[in-house]
Design an enzyme around this catalytic site. Structure first.
Site, PDB file in Angstrom:
ATOM      1  N   GLY A 177      -7.477   3.886   3.552  1.00 24.40           N
ATOM      2  CA  GLY A 177      -7.674   2.783   2.602  1.00 24.40           C
ATOM      3  C   GLY A 177      -8.903   2.918   1.719  1.00 24.40           C
ATOM      4  O   GLY A 177      -8.969   2.313   0.663  1.00 24.40           O
ATOM      5  N   ASP A 188       0.890  -1.150   0.000  1.00 24.42           N
ATOM      6  CA  ASP A 188       0.000   0.000   0.000  1.00 24.42           C
ATOM      7  C   ASP A 188       0.943   1.219   0.000  1.00 24.42           C
ATOM      8  O   ASP A 188       2.143   1.079   0.275  1.00 24.42           O
ATOM      9  CB  ASP A 188      -0.869  -0.052   1.274  1.00 24.42           C
ATOM     10  CG  ASP A 188      -1.634   1.221   1.500  1.00 24.42           C
ATOM     11  OD1 ASP A 188      -2.305   1.688   0.559  1.00 24.42           O
ATOM     12  OD2 ASP A 188      -1.566   1.772   2.622  1.00 24.42           O
ATOM     13  N   ARG A 230     -11.762   8.351  -2.019  1.00 25.88           N
ATOM     14  CA  ARG A 230     -12.011   9.753  -1.660  1.00 25.88           C
ATOM     15  C   ARG A 230     -13.480   9.999  -1.333  1.00 25.88           C
ATOM     16  O   ARG A 230     -13.808  10.589  -0.302  1.00 25.88           O
ATOM     17  CB  ARG A 230     -11.585  10.655  -2.826  1.00 25.88           C
ATOM     18  CG  ARG A 230     -11.558  12.131  -2.464  1.00 25.88           C
ATOM     19  CD  ARG A 230     -11.135  12.957  -3.673  1.00 25.88           C
ATOM     20  NE  ARG A 230      -9.910  12.446  -4.255  1.00 25.88           N
ATOM     21  CZ  ARG A 230      -9.486  12.730  -5.487  1.00 25.88           C
ATOM     22  NH1 ARG A 230     -10.182  13.544  -6.250  1.00 25.88           N
ATOM     23  NH2 ARG A 230      -8.364  12.208  -5.949  1.00 25.88           N
ATOM     24  N   SER A 250      -5.513   5.482  -3.856  1.00 28.52           N
ATOM     25  CA  SER A 250      -5.424   6.910  -4.178  1.00 28.52           C
ATOM     26  C   SER A 250      -5.289   7.176  -5.673  1.00 28.52           C
ATOM     27  O   SER A 250      -4.517   6.522  -6.366  1.00 28.52           O
ATOM     28  CB  SER A 250      -4.233   7.522  -3.449  1.00 28.52           C
ATOM     29  OG  SER A 250      -4.042   8.853  -3.875  1.00 28.52           O
ATOM     30  N   ASN A 287      -4.046   9.856  -6.554  1.00 23.64           N
ATOM     31  CA  ASN A 287      -2.826  10.671  -6.587  1.00 23.64           C
ATOM     32  C   ASN A 287      -1.567   9.821  -6.440  1.00 23.64           C
ATOM     33  O   ASN A 287      -0.466  10.363  -6.313  1.00 23.64           O
ATOM     34  CB  ASN A 287      -2.856  11.694  -5.443  1.00 23.64           C
ATOM     35  CG  ASN A 287      -3.967  12.711  -5.609  1.00 23.64           C
ATOM     36  OD1 ASN A 287      -3.960  13.491  -6.562  1.00 23.64           O
ATOM     37  ND2 ASN A 287      -4.937  12.698  -4.703  1.00 23.64           N
ATOM     38  N   ASP A 320      -0.029   5.098   0.973  1.00 24.04           N
ATOM     39  CA  ASP A 320      -0.244   6.073   2.045  1.00 24.04           C
ATOM     40  C   ASP A 320      -0.140   5.399   3.414  1.00 24.04           C
ATOM     41  O   ASP A 320      -0.955   4.531   3.741  1.00 24.04           O
ATOM     42  CB  ASP A 320      -1.643   6.711   1.910  1.00 24.04           C
ATOM     43  CG  ASP A 320      -1.808   7.494   0.609  1.00 24.04           C
ATOM     44  OD1 ASP A 320      -0.858   8.176   0.204  1.00 24.04           O
ATOM     45  OD2 ASP A 320      -2.902   7.429   0.012  1.00 24.04           O
ATOM     46  N   ASP A 360      -1.494  -0.458   6.226  1.00 31.66           N
ATOM     47  CA  ASP A 360      -1.666   0.253   7.504  1.00 31.66           C
ATOM     48  C   ASP A 360      -3.139   0.466   7.845  1.00 31.66           C
ATOM     49  O   ASP A 360      -3.449   0.935   8.941  1.00 31.66           O
ATOM     50  CB  ASP A 360      -0.961   1.623   7.467  1.00 31.66           C
ATOM     51  CG  ASP A 360      -1.666   2.589   6.529  1.00 31.66           C
ATOM     52  OD1 ASP A 360      -2.018   2.178   5.400  1.00 31.66           O
ATOM     53  OD2 ASP A 360      -1.883   3.749   6.923  1.00 31.66           O
TER      54      ASP A 360
HETATM   55  C1  BG6 Z   1      -5.892   5.853   0.234  1.00 35.52           C
HETATM   56  C2  BG6 Z   1      -5.898   6.553   1.558  1.00 35.52           C
HETATM   57  O1  BG6 Z   1      -4.599   5.433  -0.065  1.00 35.52           O
HETATM   58  O2  BG6 Z   1      -6.343   6.709  -0.809  1.00 35.52           O
HETATM   59  C3  BG6 Z   1      -7.286   7.125   1.833  1.00 35.52           C
HETATM   60  O3  BG6 Z   1      -5.555   5.646   2.582  1.00 35.52           O
HETATM   61  C4  BG6 Z   1      -7.704   8.029   0.668  1.00 35.52           C
HETATM   62  O4  BG6 Z   1      -7.252   7.829   3.038  1.00 35.52           O
HETATM   63  C5  BG6 Z   1      -7.656   7.230  -0.621  1.00 35.52           C
HETATM   64  O5  BG6 Z   1      -9.017   8.526   0.891  1.00 35.52           O
HETATM   65  C6  BG6 Z   1      -8.064   8.040  -1.849  1.00 35.52           C
HETATM   66  O6  BG6 Z   1      -7.108   9.028  -2.094  1.00 35.52           O
HETATM   67  P1  BG6 Z   1      -7.215  10.148  -3.201  1.00 35.52           P
HETATM   68  O7  BG6 Z   1      -5.794  10.672  -3.295  1.00 35.52           O
HETATM   69  O8  BG6 Z   1      -7.672   9.528  -4.465  1.00 35.52           O
HETATM   70  O9  BG6 Z   1      -8.163  11.171  -2.691  1.00 35.52           O
HETATM   71 MG    MG Z   2      -2.580   3.188   3.664  1.00 37.58          MG
END
Ligand code: BG6
Ligand code: MG
Length: 216
Positions: free
Chosen positions: A47, A10, A50, A117, A119, A12, A171
């Site tokens: 995890g 993972d 968004r 994510s 991002n 983040d 995590d």
């Molecule tokens: C996960 C995070 O990796 O990505 C979450 O643990 C987050 O907390 C999710 O909401 C989505 O992220 P993003 O960057 O697409 O908003």
């Molecule tokens: Mg994580």
């Protein structure tokens, strides 16, 4: 016999502390709406996607909003999150993680990244680790986010390995649940009480000893 042929990370909270940046950005949104978020609340946001995180944040504050307003709020949070990651330095990668990835690869273990994510690519480019992975799956490539197993199953497919040959580093409680639902082994990173369902829990990612692979 060692059955693990791939490790899936993972991002983040496992490779870098962007989980904290997500938390700060959600906190800022909650403050605008007139309430606060606690670190315990934040565990529920880890995890999940968004929009699912936003639903949880609104539920915690007892706020109802139209779909249009939810879209605006999620965009706002994402802009703040991007402000944080734009200023991030490659040195922010957790100590020992790059070495762990390289050690695994030197033993012939494939390495994948599975992050909910959207991002994730920006983050790994900022950390300059995009070339360390044999496969990358992020939030733009999946329909269901963790705790659904889709992201891990897709990563295993891209790595050309069976789910039962994979070890996931996670995590988030939702992430551990997703890894187990995928039929994979899981190392929890963080609090052992919270991540009790994992096969093993380490405080920090780099605390994992490669010799453990044979015991899992
Ligand atoms: C996960 C995070 O990796 O990505 C979450 O643990 C987050 O907390 C999710 O909401 C989505 O992220 P993003 O960057 O697409 O908003
Ligand atoms: Mg994580």
């Amino acid at each position: 016999m060692n059955l693990i042929s791939a490790c899936i990370f993972d991002l983040d909270g496992v490779i870098v502390d962007t989980a904290h940046y997500h938390f700060l950005a959600w906190k800022r949104l909650a403050h605008e709406l007139g309430y606060d978020l606690t670190p315990t609340d934040n565990e529920r946001l880890k995890g999940v996607s968004r929009m699912q995180s936003l639903e949880i944040v609104l539920e915690l504050g007892g706020v109802t909003a139209s779909e249009h307003d939810k879209e605006l709020m999620a965009n706002k949070k994402n802009t703040w999150f991007n402000d944080y990651i734009e200023r991030m330095m490659p040195e922010e990668i957790f100590p020992g993680v790059k070495q762990l990835i390289r050690e695994l690869k030197s033993k012939g273990i494939k390495v994948g990244l599975a992050s909910s994510s959207k991002n994730a690519k920006t983050v790994i480019q900022t950390l300059r680790i995009q070339h360390e992975f044999d496969a990358i799956v992020d939030g733009t490539m999946i329909k269901y986010s963790k705790p659904h197993p889709e992201i891990f199953l897709l990563t295993a497919q891209k790595l050309h390995v069976k789910p039962e040959e994979c070890l996931v580093f996670e995590d988030a409680e939702a992430g551990v649940e997703a890894a187990l639902a995928a039929g994979m082994k899981c190392v929890g990173v963080g609090d052992a009480q919270r991540l009790y369902a994992a096969h093993e829990v380490v405080e920090k990612t780099a605390d994992f000893k490669i010799t453990e692979l044979a015991k899992l």
